[in-house]
Design a protein around this motif. Structure first.
Motif, PDB file in Angstrom:
ATOM      1  N   THR A 129     -37.659 -27.441 -60.220  1.00 47.94           N
ATOM      2  CA  THR A 129     -37.895 -27.003 -58.846  1.00 47.94           C
ATOM      3  C   THR A 129     -37.046 -27.806 -57.872  1.00 47.94           C
ATOM      4  O   THR A 129     -36.393 -27.238 -56.983  1.00 47.94           O
ATOM      5  N   MET A 130     -37.020 -29.111 -58.028  1.00 50.25           N
ATOM      6  CA  MET A 130     -36.246 -29.960 -57.107  1.00 50.25           C
ATOM      7  C   MET A 130     -34.749 -29.738 -57.268  1.00 50.25           C
ATOM      8  O   MET A 130     -34.005 -29.766 -56.284  1.00 50.25           O
ATOM      9  N   ARG A 131     -34.290 -29.484 -58.495  1.00 47.45           N
ATOM     10  CA  ARG A 131     -32.879 -29.195 -58.689  1.00 47.45           C
ATOM     11  C   ARG A 131     -32.502 -27.897 -57.989  1.00 47.45           C
ATOM     12  O   ARG A 131     -31.499 -27.832 -57.260  1.00 47.45           O
ATOM     13  N   LEU A 132     -33.315 -26.871 -58.172  1.00 48.06           N
ATOM     14  CA  LEU A 132     -33.054 -25.595 -57.493  1.00 48.06           C
ATOM     15  C   LEU A 132     -33.102 -25.761 -55.982  1.00 48.06           C
ATOM     16  O   LEU A 132     -32.250 -25.214 -55.266  1.00 48.06           O
ATOM     17  N   LEU A 133     -34.074 -26.503 -55.497  1.00 48.16           N
ATOM     18  CA  LEU A 133     -34.219 -26.719 -54.058  1.00 48.16           C
ATOM     19  C   LEU A 133     -32.988 -27.410 -53.491  1.00 48.16           C
ATOM     20  O   LEU A 133     -32.417 -26.962 -52.490  1.00 48.16           O
ATOM     21  N   GLY A 134     -32.576 -28.492 -54.130  1.00 48.07           N
ATOM     22  CA  GLY A 134     -31.384 -29.201 -53.661  1.00 48.07           C
ATOM     23  C   GLY A 134     -30.153 -28.316 -53.669  1.00 48.07           C
ATOM     24  O   GLY A 134     -29.381 -28.292 -52.705  1.00 48.07           O
ATOM     25  N   ASP A 135     -29.974 -27.576 -54.759  1.00 48.77           N
ATOM     26  CA  ASP A 135     -28.809 -26.689 -54.866  1.00 48.77           C
ATOM     27  C   ASP A 135     -28.826 -25.624 -53.768  1.00 48.77           C
ATOM     28  O   ASP A 135     -27.798 -25.338 -53.160  1.00 48.77           O
ATOM     29  N   ARG A 136     -29.995 -25.043 -53.514  1.00 47.14           N
ATOM     30  CA  ARG A 136     -30.087 -23.991 -52.474  1.00 47.14           C
ATOM     31  C   ARG A 136     -29.800 -24.525 -51.081  1.00 47.14           C
ATOM     32  O   ARG A 136     -29.352 -23.780 -50.215  1.00 47.14           O
ATOM     33  N   LEU A 137     -30.086 -25.795 -50.872  1.00 48.22           N
ATOM     34  CA  LEU A 137     -29.854 -26.387 -49.556  1.00 48.22           C
ATOM     35  C   LEU A 137     -28.465 -27.018 -49.451  1.00 48.22           C
ATOM     36  O   LEU A 137     -28.153 -27.683 -48.465  1.00 48.22           O
ATOM     37  N   GLY A 138     -27.647 -26.813 -50.479  1.00 46.82           N
ATOM     38  CA  GLY A 138     -26.288 -27.355 -50.452  1.00 46.82           C
ATOM     39  C   GLY A 138     -26.238 -28.850 -50.678  1.00 46.82           C
ATOM     40  O   GLY A 138     -25.284 -29.507 -50.261  1.00 46.82           O
ATOM     41  N   ARG A 139     -27.241 -29.373 -51.341  1.00 42.82           N
ATOM     42  CA  ARG A 139     -27.313 -30.808 -51.627  1.00 42.82           C
ATOM     43  C   ARG A 139     -27.147 -31.033 -53.133  1.00 42.82           C
ATOM     44  O   ARG A 139     -26.997 -30.088 -53.891  1.00 42.82           O
ATOM     45  N   ASP A 140     -27.241 -32.275 -53.559  1.00 42.70           N
ATOM     46  CA  ASP A 140     -27.125 -32.629 -54.968  1.00 42.70           C
ATOM     47  C   ASP A 140     -28.469 -32.405 -55.661  1.00 42.70           C
ATOM     48  O   ASP A 140     -29.338 -33.273 -55.662  1.00 42.70           O
ATOM     49  N   GLY A 141     -28.637 -31.218 -56.243  1.00 42.59           N
ATOM     50  CA  GLY A 141     -29.900 -30.881 -56.886  1.00 42.59           C
ATOM     51  C   GLY A 141     -30.250 -31.803 -58.038  1.00 42.59           C
ATOM     52  O   GLY A 141     -31.412 -32.129 -58.254  1.00 42.59           O
ATOM     53  N   ALA A 142     -29.248 -32.246 -58.783  1.00 43.32           N
ATOM     54  CA  ALA A 142     -29.497 -33.147 -59.913  1.00 43.32           C
ATOM     55  C   ALA A 142     -30.092 -34.467 -59.428  1.00 43.32           C
ATOM     56  O   ALA A 142     -30.967 -35.038 -60.084  1.00 43.32           O
ATOM     57  N   ARG A 143     -29.663 -34.933 -58.296  1.00 47.28           N
ATOM     58  CA  ARG A 143     -30.209 -36.180 -57.734  1.00 47.28           C
ATOM     59  C   ARG A 143     -31.699 -36.015 -57.427  1.00 47.28           C
ATOM     60  O   ARG A 143     -32.502 -36.885 -57.745  1.00 47.28           O
ATOM     61  N   TYR A 144     -32.056 -34.902 -56.812  1.00 47.72           N
ATOM     62  CA  TYR A 144     -33.465 -34.679 -56.473  1.00 47.72           C
ATOM     63  C   TYR A 144     -34.306 -34.476 -57.734  1.00 47.72           C
ATOM     64  O   TYR A 144     -35.468 -34.886 -57.775  1.00 47.72           O
ATOM     65  N   ALA A 145     -33.721 -33.875 -58.763  1.00 48.96           N
ATOM     66  CA  ALA A 145     -34.432 -33.745 -60.036  1.00 48.96           C
ATOM     67  C   ALA A 145     -34.721 -35.123 -60.620  1.00 48.96           C
ATOM     68  O   ALA A 145     -35.823 -35.375 -61.120  1.00 48.96           O
ATOM     69  N   ARG A 146     -33.753 -36.024 -60.535  1.00 49.50           N
ATOM     70  CA  ARG A 146     -33.972 -37.394 -61.033  1.00 49.50           C
ATOM     71  C   ARG A 146     -35.038 -38.114 -60.227  1.00 49.50           C
ATOM     72  O   ARG A 146     -35.794 -38.925 -60.760  1.00 49.50           O
ATOM     73  N   GLU A 147     -35.113 -37.821 -58.943  1.00 50.71           N
ATOM     74  CA  GLU A 147     -36.100 -38.479 -58.083  1.00 50.71           C
ATOM     75  C   GLU A 147     -37.537 -38.149 -58.500  1.00 50.71           C
ATOM     76  O   GLU A 147     -38.454 -38.885 -58.169  1.00 50.71           O
ATOM     77  N   THR A 148     -37.746 -37.058 -59.242  1.00 47.96           N
ATOM     78  CA  THR A 148     -39.110 -36.695 -59.646  1.00 47.96           C
ATOM     79  C   THR A 148     -39.729 -37.754 -60.548  1.00 47.96           C
ATOM     80  O   THR A 148     -40.949 -37.825 -60.671  1.00 47.96           O
ATOM     81  N   ALA A 149     -38.911 -38.570 -61.177  1.00 45.52           N
ATOM     82  CA  ALA A 149     -39.431 -39.653 -62.014  1.00 45.52           C
ATOM     83  C   ALA A 149     -39.957 -40.805 -61.168  1.00 45.52           C
ATOM     84  O   ALA A 149     -40.736 -41.623 -61.657  1.00 45.52           O
ATOM     85  N   LEU A 150     -39.541 -40.854 -59.919  1.00 42.56           N
ATOM     86  CA  LEU A 150     -39.886 -41.998 -59.066  1.00 42.56           C
ATOM     87  C   LEU A 150     -40.775 -41.665 -57.880  1.00 42.56           C
ATOM     88  O   LEU A 150     -41.457 -42.544 -57.355  1.00 42.56           O
ATOM     89  N   ARG A 151     -40.735 -40.415 -57.437  1.00 45.44           N
ATOM     90  CA  ARG A 151     -41.424 -40.033 -56.203  1.00 45.44           C
ATOM     91  C   ARG A 151     -42.262 -38.775 -56.401  1.00 45.44           C
ATOM     92  O   ARG A 151     -41.994 -37.974 -57.273  1.00 45.44           O
ATOM     93  N   SER A 152     -43.211 -38.595 -55.508  1.00 42.85           N
ATOM     94  CA  SER A 152     -44.002 -37.359 -55.493  1.00 42.85           C
ATOM     95  C   SER A 152     -43.165 -36.239 -54.880  1.00 42.85           C
ATOM     96  O   SER A 152     -42.139 -36.485 -54.232  1.00 42.85           O
ATOM     97  N   ASP A 153     -43.625 -35.009 -55.073  1.00 48.94           N
ATOM     98  CA  ASP A 153     -42.925 -33.870 -54.482  1.00 48.94           C
ATOM     99  C   ASP A 153     -42.877 -34.001 -52.964  1.00 48.94           C
ATOM    100  O   ASP A 153     -41.854 -33.708 -52.342  1.00 48.94           O
ATOM    101  N   GLU A 154     -43.983 -34.432 -52.373  1.00 49.85           N
ATOM    102  CA  GLU A 154     -44.043 -34.586 -50.917  1.00 49.85           C
ATOM    103  C   GLU A 154     -43.010 -35.603 -50.427  1.00 49.85           C
ATOM    104  O   GLU A 154     -42.351 -35.391 -49.406  1.00 49.85           O
ATOM    105  N   ALA A 155     -42.861 -36.698 -51.167  1.00 52.13           N
ATOM    106  CA  ALA A 155     -41.891 -37.726 -50.780  1.00 52.13           C
ATOM    107  C   ALA A 155     -40.463 -37.199 -50.899  1.00 52.13           C
ATOM    108  O   ALA A 155     -39.606 -37.516 -50.070  1.00 52.13           O
TER     109      ALA A 155
END
Length: 93
Positions: A23-49
């Motif tokens: 979900t975070m990878r798709l979200l980042g990609d759709r917003l023109g950001r680094d989706g892979a980075r946000y996918a990695r963040e799921t190991a460290l942060r909540s979805d809200e964060a």
């Protein structure tokens, strides 16, 4: 019976984590950001964060990002079910 319960719990937790990361990878990609980075963040942060992080890094409102997050979660779930099967728990009895 306990072994099956542990297997089912592990299977469901694996699906849940993959869903969050996809979900975070798709979200980042759709917003023109680094989706892979946000996918990695799921190991460290909540979805809200992560949503707050994306809002801070973009010019979009938090509400707009949350709305897109819901759409991405639906798409990610459909993709994962197609790839890995339905996560509905198997009966233990």
């Amino acid at each position: 019976m306990r072994k099956k319960e542990e297997f089912e719990s592990a299977r469901l937790m694996d699906f849940e984590y993959r869903l969050r990361a996809r979900t975070m990878r798709l979200l980042g990609d759709r917003l023109g950001r680094d989706g892979a980075r946000y996918a990695r963040e799921t190991a460290l942060r909540s979805d809200e964060a992560i949503v707050d992080l994306i809002a801070a890094e973009t010019d979009r409102s938090r509400e707009e990002i949350v709305s897109e997050h819901v759409r991405c979660a639906t798409e990610a779930r459909a993709q994962l079910i197609g790839e890995r099967g339905d996560p509905t728990p198997y009966r233990l009895g």
